[in-house]
Write a protein that holds these residues in place. Structure first.
Motif, PDB file in Angstrom:
ATOM      1  N   TRP A 211      -3.272   3.758   0.706  1.00  0.00           N
ATOM      2  CA  TRP A 211      -4.367   3.149  -0.307  1.00  0.00           C
ATOM      3  C   TRP A 211      -3.347   2.196  -1.079  1.00  0.00           C
ATOM      4  O   TRP A 211      -2.332   2.178  -1.310  1.00  0.00           O
ATOM      5  N   GLY A 212      -4.444   1.488  -1.262  1.00  0.00           N
ATOM      6  CA  GLY A 212      -4.056   0.333  -2.184  1.00  0.00           C
ATOM      7  C   GLY A 212      -4.313   0.555  -3.584  1.00  0.00           C
ATOM      8  O   GLY A 212      -5.314   0.657  -4.040  1.00  0.00           O
TER       9      GLY A 212
ATOM     10  N   ARG B 253       0.818  -1.523  -0.210  1.00  0.00           N
ATOM     11  CA  ARG B 253      -0.059   0.049   0.068  1.00  0.00           C
ATOM     12  C   ARG B 253       0.799   1.400   0.085  1.00  0.00           C
ATOM     13  O   ARG B 253       1.837   1.315   0.423  1.00  0.00           O
TER      14      ARG B 253
END
Length: 479
Positions: free
Chosen positions: A299-300, A281
């Protein structure tokens, strides 16, 4: 600078929201317990005002001060509480040591310090009478940073332990302008940002240079138009891709593509560095729609939502750095000779990013800048029918090449300036093109004709001017 009564909100992607005090680092009711957190620490810069492009104009990025903070086990606390200002955290390859730019006292210039990711008394690593910012770890016990001078921020490398003193400092940039390091890539090259054309203060763009200052080039030639669309704060991910911010969006360079690829990310304004967690991530500084300041979120890539990490309603949280071990880049072995000049071999100057140059090439002209910033012509050399040329230019000074037809008209010219290092021997595929347009594997015609580079150091121009002056004086004396 401390946060005082400001409240900081921290959230682990796997745990409930908790409200934390930045001063004491103790969680209030509902905060996440340390045992619930399995993430590595994230070090970041907290500032009332953050201007991400200011250094490219030689200005202050944190005009109201800044302080390094660390998010660890659900708690946020100051990493350098005794400093008047601190920023630019760069975590070492072991995941423990941290380089940063700091001001011990309010009136000090920014200097380079080292501390532990777990806290402790910082040690001064490098000082100067002017600002030193954005330090980055390099292999072989060295670091790269930007040093302020009357002509702007320039890149330098130096030994981490100060060995060799000022004599061991290596300049990497040789143009007027501002140059700010972003990352040290796995192959040992330094990724840096500057204005485009190189050194100008217009559109921010990213460039590469080797650890000895040779081989300077754009990462890609598809330069975006407009200052807001420029590329900044690039970081290399574990995949080898370079991810960077584009204002309202993110972008990435992938080795297989000659153009940048868009990153489809949640809506928001992105700024500062992108960091990568061990699970893949990204940690981003993002200003969500309606927010007044940048906050940190995980955030992935490919997922729809951001997971908030920490925020403050009155401050920007930017420049995240993950305190985790990482692979040390390769050490670049310098191939510079002990010369005052550099050699440049073009395999096929007819080829450009947009296809062949319109018109028949006949010559290449070289120019430089004098101390007052005026353009000075250095001479011309022939271009062979296969587009090859082999020239020699003075090292460590601004250089621009212009392609001419048989009538001396310009067919193609560099947008700005670059340099060749003293002792560098450099080969390029063509004019403003990349390896995807490399010519066939054959001996360039210029090397079949001669293996002596044409002199574009300006020596011939100076000799011709002197001879002309002498001839004119003789003619005047004859009357």
């Amino acid at each position: 600078m401390r946060h005082g009564a400001h409240l900081v909100v921290a959230l682990c992607a796997l745990a409930p929201l908790g409200v934390l005090s930045a001063r004491g680092g103790q969680p209030t009711h509902g905060a996440v317990a340390a045992a619930e957190i399995q993430e590595p620490a994230v070090i970041f810069t907290s500032a009332p005002v953050y201007d991400s492009l200011a250094a490219l104009d030689g200005r202050e990025r944190f005009p109201q001060g800044a302080q390094l903070m660390v998010l660890r086990s659900g708690r946020v606390e100051a990493l350098t509480p005794g400093f008047a200002a601190s920023a630019d955290a760069s975590v070492g390859f072991d995941g423990q040591a941290v380089l940063f730019a700091g001001k011990k006292h309010a009136g000090d210039p920014w200097q380079i310090w080292k501390t532990s990711a777990s806290g402790g008394e910082p040690q001064l690593v490098r000082s100067a009478a002017t600002n030193l910012i954005r330090p980055l770890w390099m292999p072989g016990g060295r670091m790269v940073y930007a040093r302020r001078s009357p002509s702007g921020y320039g890149l330098e490398t130096a030994a981490m332990d100060g060995a060799g003193g000022e004599a061991a400092v290596q300049r990497l940039t040789f143009l007027p302008g501002n140059f700010v390091p972003d990352d040290v890539l796995g192959d040992g090259r330094v990724l840096f940002e500057s204005g485009f054309p190189l050194g100008a203060d217009a559109t921010p763009e990213m460039f590469l240079v080797y650890a000895d200052g040779s081989g300077v080039e754009s990462v890609r030639c598809d330069h975006p138009a407009g200052r807001e669309a420029g590329r900044e704060h690039g970081k290399q991910m574990a995949s080898g891709d370079i991810v960077f911010t584009h204002g309202q969006r993110l972008g990435r360079f992938t080795s297989a593509l000659k153009d940048e690829a868009a990153v489809v990310a949640p809506a928001g304004e992105y700024a500062g560095d992108v960091a990568e967690l061990p699970d893949g991530r990204w940690v981003l500084a993002v200003k969500r729609p309606g927010a007044a300041h940048f906050a940190l979120a995980a955030w992935g890539p490919g997922t729809a939502a951001l997971a908030p990490l920490t925020r403050d309603a009155a401050r920007d949280f930017v420049e995240p750095a993950v305190a985790a071990p990482r692979t040390e880049p390769k050490k670049h072995p310098s191939g510079l000779h002990d010369w005052s000049v550099g050699n440049l071999l073009a395999l096929d100057a007819r080829m450009t990013r947009g296809g062949p140059v319109a018109g028949r090439l006949a010559a290449v002209k070289a120019e430089t800048l004098d101390a007052t910033g005026h353009t000075v012509e250095l001479g011309t050399a022939p271009v062979e029918t296969d587009g090859s040329f082999f020239v020699q230019a003075t090292g460590d000074q601004p250089l621009r090449l212009i392609l001419l037809d048989a009538q001396g008209r310009t067919l193609r010219a560099e947008h700005g300036w670059f340099w060749v290092r003293s002792g560098e021997q450099r080969i390029c595929a063509g004019c403003h093109t990349g390896p995807e347009r490399a010519p066939d594997n054959r001996v360039p015609a210029v090397l079949l004709r001669t293996q002596t580079p044409a002199d574009l150091t300006g020596t011939r121009m100076r000799i011709a001017a002197m001879n002309s002056s002498v001839a004119g004086s003789s003619a005047a004396g004859g009357h």
